[in-house]
Write a protein that holds these residues in place. Structure first.
Motif, mmCIF file in Angstrom:
data_model
loop_
_atom_site.group_PDB
_atom_site.id
_atom_site.type_symbol
_atom_site.label_atom_id
_atom_site.label_comp_id
_atom_site.label_asym_id
_atom_site.label_seq_id
_atom_site.Cartn_x
_atom_site.Cartn_y
_atom_site.Cartn_z
ATOM 1 N N PRO A 188 -13.530 -32.206 -53.256
ATOM 2 C CA PRO A 188 -12.232 -32.291 -52.586
ATOM 3 C C PRO A 188 -12.025 -33.676 -51.982
ATOM 4 O O PRO A 188 -12.964 -34.477 -51.888
ATOM 5 N N SER A 189 -10.803 -33.945 -51.579
ATOM 6 C CA SER A 189 -10.525 -35.202 -50.888
ATOM 7 C C SER A 189 -11.226 -35.189 -49.529
ATOM 8 O O SER A 189 -11.578 -34.116 -49.014
ATOM 9 N N PRO A 190 -11.447 -36.352 -48.927
ATOM 10 C CA PRO A 190 -12.171 -36.402 -47.641
ATOM 11 C C PRO A 190 -11.581 -35.491 -46.572
ATOM 12 O O PRO A 190 -12.327 -34.845 -45.823
ATOM 13 N N ALA A 191 -10.281 -35.393 -46.503
ATOM 14 C CA ALA A 191 -9.654 -34.562 -45.476
ATOM 15 C C ALA A 191 -9.884 -33.072 -45.715
ATOM 16 O O ALA A 191 -9.798 -32.264 -44.778
ATOM 17 N N SER A 192 -10.175 -32.681 -46.953
ATOM 18 C CA SER A 192 -10.377 -31.269 -47.301
ATOM 19 C C SER A 192 -11.837 -30.918 -47.539
ATOM 20 O O SER A 192 -12.145 -29.771 -47.877
ATOM 21 N N MET A 193 -12.755 -31.873 -47.372
ATOM 22 C CA MET A 193 -14.158 -31.681 -47.732
ATOM 23 C C MET A 193 -14.786 -30.493 -46.997
ATOM 24 O O MET A 193 -14.471 -30.220 -45.841
ATOM 25 N N GLY A 220 -23.322 -37.223 -63.469
ATOM 26 C CA GLY A 220 -22.486 -38.030 -62.592
ATOM 27 C C GLY A 220 -21.752 -37.207 -61.552
ATOM 28 O O GLY A 220 -21.471 -37.691 -60.441
ATOM 29 N N LEU A 221 -21.432 -35.938 -61.894
ATOM 30 C CA LEU A 221 -20.690 -35.086 -60.979
ATOM 31 C C LEU A 221 -21.462 -34.853 -59.678
ATOM 32 O O LEU A 221 -20.891 -34.944 -58.584
ATOM 33 N N VAL A 222 -22.752 -34.531 -59.792
ATOM 34 C CA VAL A 222 -23.548 -34.297 -58.589
ATOM 35 C C VAL A 222 -23.564 -35.552 -57.723
ATOM 36 O O VAL A 222 -23.435 -35.479 -56.492
ATOM 37 N N ARG A 223 -23.681 -36.700 -58.358
ATOM 38 C CA ARG A 223 -23.681 -37.959 -57.606
ATOM 39 C C ARG A 223 -22.327 -38.174 -56.914
ATOM 40 O O ARG A 223 -22.273 -38.656 -55.780
ATOM 41 N N ARG A 224 -21.234 -37.824 -57.599
ATOM 42 C CA ARG A 224 -19.915 -38.060 -57.025
ATOM 43 C C ARG A 224 -19.674 -37.225 -55.773
ATOM 44 O O ARG A 224 -18.975 -37.651 -54.856
ATOM 45 N N TRP A 225 -20.255 -36.014 -55.733
ATOM 46 C CA TRP A 225 -20.098 -35.203 -54.526
ATOM 47 C C TRP A 225 -20.765 -35.883 -53.331
ATOM 48 O O TRP A 225 -20.217 -35.882 -52.222
ATOM 49 N N ALA A 226 -21.943 -36.409 -53.552
ATOM 50 C CA ALA A 226 -22.610 -37.121 -52.453
ATOM 51 C C ALA A 226 -21.810 -38.360 -52.057
ATOM 52 O O ALA A 226 -21.616 -38.644 -50.862
ATOM 53 N N ALA A 279 -18.690 -38.730 -52.279
ATOM 54 C CA ALA A 279 -17.429 -38.329 -51.659
ATOM 55 C C ALA A 279 -17.605 -37.873 -50.216
ATOM 56 O O ALA A 279 -16.618 -37.557 -49.547
ATOM 57 N N GLY A 280 -18.861 -37.812 -49.758
ATOM 58 C CA GLY A 280 -19.096 -37.489 -48.363
ATOM 59 C C GLY A 280 -19.516 -36.069 -48.072
ATOM 60 O O GLY A 280 -19.550 -35.668 -46.899
ATOM 61 N N PHE A 281 -19.854 -35.286 -49.104
ATOM 62 C CA PHE A 281 -20.322 -33.923 -48.832
ATOM 63 C C PHE A 281 -21.709 -33.975 -48.207
ATOM 64 O O PHE A 281 -22.638 -34.553 -48.767
ATOM 65 N N LYS A 282 -21.883 -33.331 -47.050
ATOM 66 C CA LYS A 282 -23.146 -33.383 -46.300
ATOM 67 C C LYS A 282 -23.925 -32.071 -46.354
ATOM 68 O O LYS A 282 -25.009 -31.977 -45.774
ATOM 69 N N GLY A 283 -23.376 -31.063 -47.021
ATOM 70 C CA GLY A 283 -24.070 -29.784 -47.075
ATOM 71 C C GLY A 283 -25.126 -29.735 -48.161
ATOM 72 O O GLY A 283 -25.513 -30.759 -48.733
#
Length: 650
Positions: free
Chosen positions: A370-375, A408-414, A416-420
């Motif tokens: 998701p976008s940063p505001a919706s993460m 690449g998808l797993v890397r993109r989540w990190a 994008a700022g996902f901390k879980g």
């Protein structure tokens, strides 16, 4: 048995199964000896059933190994001792006593575990005692099973009915040793993945009995999370509540986490009950409607409040989710819309059921972050499901675009700022393989360490009892690598083959595993078999035909099925004939068209499946039926198949 020789054997076995991040070499005269004076003591400062169960398991297996049934005592600390910061322990003691423990025996273990993950455990011992403890009650149980593996036990599979014969239960193996001598131990084990899962998924062949045995095997292989659908596909056939009363005590005494949910907003807000919240042609309710979202949250919260055994809830949209265009536009993307649902539900869970963790899903069409505001919040889990990846190469390969995409998808989540927590839903036993022998030690051995380097902290695969023998090595190796990504896979495979089939047959069985992996990698370059890629198909067919000849020859040499090797080779040889039939269907359909031969192969496969659906090698299900039926199965066939398995394995 000579002491030095046994010490060398035990160390070799430890290396083969990847045990121990810290193991001190044994010293002469410091072995712990299991004799008639030894005893088992369990201790727990909290009301957990796990330490007592761990002690009973140690007693049972040590009796099978050494012939001696040791007494078990509920332990108490010596007067004046301060309790160590441990959730429990099991101690194997030399010499008779009535269960008194010194805190000093446990303090060193507590210091080793300080700051470590909950599931880490310690094995520490000398000739006077062996302490088994962990950061969580279940990891004390892991320590017990780890000690038993060091003594030669192997927990190959759940004790499913097809492993049990008049001659014994061939799901496990032990080495008889009397007296049993255990070298000095100083071991700290830490898991590579926080969540090590087994999914029930569609549950065609799961029953009360098979689920109990699966839970038992999970603990022995250090898996800590059982994932069960709330109601798979909304059909009322595979539901947690159907197994709840039977399985909850089994999970509790092993400390295994329960995860429930799966695909199914519609399970909580069904269109037939709430038609106003849906738009025709879309199976996701209108999530921008506050009333619909509130109803969804209310129903989920009510269920979780009435099911306190659930530790993780899967808030997944329907499979093949179709989101309304208005919602996609309102939130900017499908990923943002899905995150909106999860964030609102997460807020409700924090207030009403704070012990429950929420999991969402990175799966088509919402794979992108998701976008940063919706993460998603940092307390969330997100599951990645690379369902259409290629198994021709490890995920880290570059030859297949979908593998490159998921890597690449797993890397993109990190990024994008996902901390879980990121968990991987892998398909090392797949319904679309329709029980073909696709056994992938090389691929699995490369994938799982790579997933960990990508930042994943969870990993799981689904299971079916009906073809467990076919995928036994896959299941076992995934569990071992989920615990320890530094595992020497070649040594592990060698240990598996030698212990399962014997040294004399090991070369033949290594050839079997090599050929079925090559065939599987040729066929499954994508989500479905590459029957249309003639060169790859012909190579796979040649391998499967060679495997049938090999195993028929090996079976002729092993003779009766009264041993584990005899039983397994007999079943695998029968199964190799099934693979040949499947290859015949494709060959005489696509490569050298011959309608009578296709019809004969269809008829033979139909007969084969009905004859062997309970033998542990093939799962009768729609995916397989489509290989040999000339028209789709009846609508009620799914229910009939599940009923047949449940009648055979109650």
């Amino acid at each position: 048995m000579h002491r030095c020789w046994l010490a060398v054997l035990l160390l070799a076995l430890m290396a083969a199964i990847g045990c121990g991040s810290h193991v001190e070499s044994p010293q002469a005269g410091t072995e712990f000896v299991i004799d008639d004076r030894a005893a088992i003591v369990w201790w727990s400062p909290m009301p957990s059933p796990v330490p007592a169960f761990a002690a009973s398991e140690l007693q049972s297996y040590l009796e099978r190994i050494s012939g001696k049934k040791l007494p078990v005592y509920a332990g108490r600390l010596r007067a004046g001792d301060t309790a160590p910061t441990l959730p429990g322990a099991v101690v194997l003691l030399a010499g008779a006593h009535a269960g008194e423990l010194s805190a000093s025996w446990l303090n060193d273990a507590a210091a080793m575990l300080s700051g470590k993950q909950d599931d880490s455990f310690v094995l520490a011992g000398d000739r006077d005692r062996i302490v088994m403890t962990g950061g969580h009650p279940r990891s004390t149980l892991y320590a017990v099973y780890d000690l038993l593996e060091r003594a030669g036990a192997r927990f190959f599979a759940p004790s499913y009915p097809f492993y049990r014969t008049r001659e014994g239960d061939f799901s496990e193996a032990i080495i008889r040793q009397d007296p049993l001598r255990i070298p000095t131990l100083h071991v700290l084990e830490q898991p590579s993945f926080r969540y090590r899962r087994k999914h029930v998924e569609e549950g065609w062949s799961h029953t009360h009995e098979t689920m109990r045995e699966l839970v038992d095997w999970m603990a022995k292989n250090k898996l800590n999370t059982l994932v069960v659908p709330y109601d798979y596909g909304g059909m009322g056939l595979v539901r947690w509540d159907a197994w709840r009363n039977d399985l909850t005590p089994e999970l509790e005494k092993r400390g295994i986490l329960l995860e429930v949910g799966g695909h199914g907003y519609t399970s909580w807000i069904p269109p037939t009950t709430y038609p106003g919240y849906y738009e025709n042609g879309y199976n996701v309710f209108k999530v921008s409607n506050p009333a619909g979202l509130a109803e969804y949250e209310k129903n989920v919260v009510a269920y979780l409040k009435s099911h306190p055994e659930i530790a993780i809830f899967d808030a997944w949209p329907p499979d093949n989710a179709r989101w309304t265009p208005a919602d996609v536009e309102a939130f900017g993307s499908v990923s943002n819309a899905q995150a909106h649902v999860a964030r609102h539900l997460g807020d409700a869970l924090k207030k009403e059921t704070p012990a429950v963790r929420l999991e969402s899903l990175a799966y088509l069409p919402a794979t992108d972050p998701p976008s940063p505001a919706s993460m998603y919040e940092a307390t969330s889990l997100v599951d990645f499901a690379p369902y259409d990846r290629s198994y021709a190469e490890p995920l880290s390969g570059t030859a297949y675009p979908r593998n490159v995409y998921y890597d690449g998808l797993v890397r993109r989540w990190a990024d994008a700022g996902f901390k879980g927590d990121i968990s991987i839903y892998e398909y090392y036993r797949k319904y679309s393989w329709h029980s073909l022998p696709v056994v992938l030690p090389t691929i699995i051995g490369g994938d799982i360490p790579h997933y960990r380097t990508l930042g994943a902290t969870g990993l799981g695969t689904y299971s079916e009892p009906a073809d467990w023998i076919t995928y036994e090595l896959n299941h076992r190796l995934v569990a071992a690598l989920s615990w320890n990504t530094a595992l020497d896979v070649k040594a592990y495979l060698n240990d598996h083959v030698v212990r399962r089939f014997g040294a004399a047959l090991a070369p033949d069985m290594m050839a079997y595993f090599r050929d079925v992996e090559t065939a599987g990698r040729d066929l499954y370059t994508g989500p479905n078999a590459a029957f249309g890629d003639t060169p790859r198909f012909l190579d796979a067919r040649a391998k499967y035909l060679a495997v049938e000849k090999l195993l028929t020859s090996v079976r002729d040499r092993t003779g009766p099925t009264g041993t584990a090797a005899g039983l397994l080779i007999d079943r695998l040889a029968i199964h190799a004939h099934f693979a040949s039939l499947d290859m015949d269907i494709a060959y005489f359909t696509r490569v050298q068209p011959d309608a009578p031969k296709v019809a004969a192969a269809h008829a033979e496969m139909a007969r084969f499946v009905d004859e062997h659906m309970f033998d542990g090698i093939v799962l009768k299900c729609t995916y397989l039926q489509l290989r040999y039926l000339t028209s789709p199965p009846p609508a009620d066939d799914e229910q009939a198949i599940r009923a047949a398995y449940r009648a055979k394995w109650p």
